[in-house]
Write a protein that holds these residues in place. Structure first.
Motif, short mmCIF file in Angstrom:
data_model
loop_
_atom_site.label_atom_id
_atom_site.label_comp_id
_atom_site.label_asym_id
_atom_site.label_seq_id
_atom_site.Cartn_x
_atom_site.Cartn_y
_atom_site.Cartn_z
N ARG A 1 0.83 -1.21 0.00
CA ARG A 1 0.00 0.00 0.00
C ARG A 1 0.87 1.26 0.00
O ARG A 1 0.55 2.25 -0.65
N PHE A 2 1.98 1.19 0.76
CA PHE A 2 2.89 2.33 0.84
C PHE A 2 3.51 2.61 -0.53
O PHE A 2 3.53 3.75 -1.01
N ASN A 3 3.98 1.56 -1.17
CA ASN A 3 4.61 1.70 -2.49
C ASN A 3 3.58 2.20 -3.51
O ASN A 3 3.84 3.15 -4.26
N LEU A 4 2.40 1.59 -3.52
CA LEU A 4 1.35 1.97 -4.49
C LEU A 4 0.85 3.39 -4.26
O LEU A 4 0.31 4.02 -5.18
N ASN A 5 1.03 3.90 -3.04
CA ASN A 5 0.60 5.27 -2.75
C ASN A 5 1.32 6.30 -3.64
O ASN A 5 0.80 7.38 -3.88
N ALA A 6 2.51 5.91 -4.14
CA ALA A 6 3.21 6.81 -5.06
C ALA A 6 2.34 7.05 -6.31
O ALA A 6 2.29 8.16 -6.84
N LEU A 7 1.64 6.00 -6.76
CA LEU A 7 0.77 6.14 -7.94
C LEU A 7 -0.49 6.94 -7.59
O LEU A 7 -0.95 7.78 -8.38
N VAL A 8 -1.05 6.68 -6.41
CA VAL A 8 -2.23 7.42 -5.94
C VAL A 8 -1.91 8.91 -5.94
O VAL A 8 -2.70 9.75 -6.37
N ARG A 9 -0.68 9.21 -5.50
CA ARG A 9 -0.26 10.60 -5.41
C ARG A 9 -0.08 11.23 -6.79
O ARG A 9 -0.44 12.39 -7.00
N ILE A 10 0.47 10.47 -7.72
CA ILE A 10 0.61 10.98 -9.09
C ILE A 10 -0.78 11.25 -9.68
O ILE A 10 -1.01 12.26 -10.34
N ASN A 11 -1.71 10.34 -9.39
CA ASN A 11 -3.09 10.55 -9.87
C ASN A 11 -3.66 11.85 -9.33
O ASN A 11 -4.23 12.65 -10.08
N ARG A 12 -3.51 12.07 -8.04
CA ARG A 12 -4.14 13.23 -7.41
C ARG A 12 -3.42 14.52 -7.77
O ARG A 12 -4.03 15.52 -8.11
N GLU A 13 -2.08 14.48 -7.71
CA GLU A 13 -1.35 15.75 -7.82
C GLU A 13 -0.94 16.09 -9.24
O GLU A 13 -0.67 17.25 -9.53
#
Ligand code: TRP
Length: 289
Positions: free
Chosen positions: A182-194
Motif C-alpha cells: 500500500r505504501f509503495n502503491l501510494n506513489a501512484l495514488v499521489r501521481i493521480n491526485r497531484e
C-alpha cells in the motif's frame, strides 16, 4: 514521493509490522545506549537537536530524555508532513516536558541551509536508515549539507541498516498484510491526485528484490498486463509491457567500511557505533573531520 500525509501514516503502520525489524532494532539500540551516546557527546553547552525526517518523534524522545536530564535541550524536528510534526510536538510536550520545540515543515536540504547560526551544541539526527534511500553520490551530497550545518564540537547521529541474511531483508519489505504494498502503491495514488495521472492502482503489484551488487533492497511496481497510462500535468502517456516494473525506491544495507566511504568525502568522521543486541542496525556518532 512517498511521504504525503497518507504515505507518512502508512509508513508509521510499517514500523509496527512484526517483520519490519529496523524500527524496533534502532529503538532498542537507542534505549540501550542513550546514556553512553550522551556521555560521548556532551560538552556542557545547551544542546539543540535538529532531526531530519522526524516523523512523529517516537524514537527521538529516547535521546531527548537522556539529554534533558543533563541540561537545557531544544528540539527542531524537520519533516515534510505537517500532520506528523504536530503529533511530534504533542508527544514531546507530553513525554519530555521542558524541552522547547520548533518544528520546521521542510525537505532536508532547505531546512539545513536555513538553520539560524547557533551558540550551543548542535546535534543532528538522521535515523531510520533513511540515508539508505539515497544512492552513494546523493548520500554524500546530503552528508555534506549536514557537515555545513555543523561546527567544531557538534555531532551527527546517523542510523544505518546493516547487511544480513536475505530472507529477513526481503520479509521486511514485503509483509503478508500488504502494508508495504500500500505504501509503495501510494506513489501512484499521489501521481493521480497531484499530477492528473490515470493509474489503475489495482493493475500494478508491489515487488521487493535484493540487488547483491548494489547491496540494496529495491522496491518496484510491476505492471499486470500491457497498459497505457496518461499523466495530464506532464502531457505524457506511459506504456507498460506486461511484467515491466517502475523502480520506485532503494534501501541500501551497509557495513562499517561502506559508511566510512560516505563520510570521508563529506568531511565527517565516525567516532563510535552503537548496535542493538542482534546487530541488525547501527547508530553512528559522527563528528566534523
Ligand atoms: N527508510 C525506510 C527503509 O528503507 C523506507 C521504507 C520502508 C520504504 N519500507 C519501504 C520505502 C517500502 C519504499 C517502499 O527501510
Amino acid at each position: 514521493v512517498f511521504y504525503d500525509a497518507r504515505g507518512s501514516a502508512i509508513y508509521e503502520e510499517i514500523t509496527d509490522l512484526a517483520v519490519y525489524y529496523p524500527t524496533r532494532a534502532e529503538t532498542e539500540a537507542l534505549l540501550q545506549h542513550a546514556d553512553a551516546m550522551v556521555d560521548a557527546l556532551g560538552d556542557g553547552r545547551p544542546v539543540s537537536v535538529v532531526e531530519l525526517g522526524a516523523g512523529t518523534a517516537l524514537k527521538s524522545v529516547i535521546l531527548l530524555r537522556a539529554l534533558h536530564a543533563r541540561g537545557a535541550t531544544t528540539f527542531v524536528p524537520v519533516d515534510v508532513s505537517p500532520t506528523a510534526l504536530s503529533l511530534a510536538c504533542e508527544r514531546v510536550a507530553r513525554e519530555v516536558p521542558g524541552v522547547q520545540v520548533h518544528a520546521i515543515v521542510s525537505a532536508h536540504e532547505p531546512a539545513l541551509a536555513a538553520l539560524p547560526p547557533h551558540d550551543g551544541q548542535r546535534l543532528l539526527l538522521f535515523l531510520g536508515s533513511s540515508i539508505g534511500n539515497y544512492e552513494d553520490p546523493a548520500a554524500i551530497a546530503l552528508l555534506r549539507h549536514m557537515r555545513h550545518a555543523m561546527r567544531a564540537g557538534d555531532a551527527l547521529l546517523l542510523g544505518t541498516d546493516l547487511r544480513k541474511d536475505i530472507p529477513t531483508l526481503l520479509a521486511a519489505y514485503d509483509d503478508p498484510q500488504g502494508v508495504t504494498a500500500r505504501f509503495n502503491l501510494n506513489a501512484l495514488v499521489r501521481i493521480n491526485r497531484e499530477l492528473g495521472g490515470h493509474f489503475e492502482v489495482g493493475r500494478f503489484r508491489h515487488q521487493a528484490l535484493w540487488n547483491e551488487e548494489a547491496s540494496r533492497i529495491e522496491m518496484h511496481l510491476m505492471s499486470l498486463g500491457r497498459q497505457q497510462v496518461r499523466i495530464d500535468a506532464l502531457d505524457l502517456v506511459c506504456t507498460f509491457e506486461d511484467g515491466e516494473t517502475i523502480h520506485t525506491e532503494n534501501s541500501i544495507k551497509y557495513d562499517t567500511a561502506h559508511v566510512d566511504r560516505l563520510l570521508e568525502p563529506a568531511g565527517l568522521v565516525r567516532q563510535a557505533s552503537f548496535h542493538d543486541a542482534g546487530h541488525r542496525v547501527a547508530v553512528h556518532l559522527i563528528r566534523p573531520g
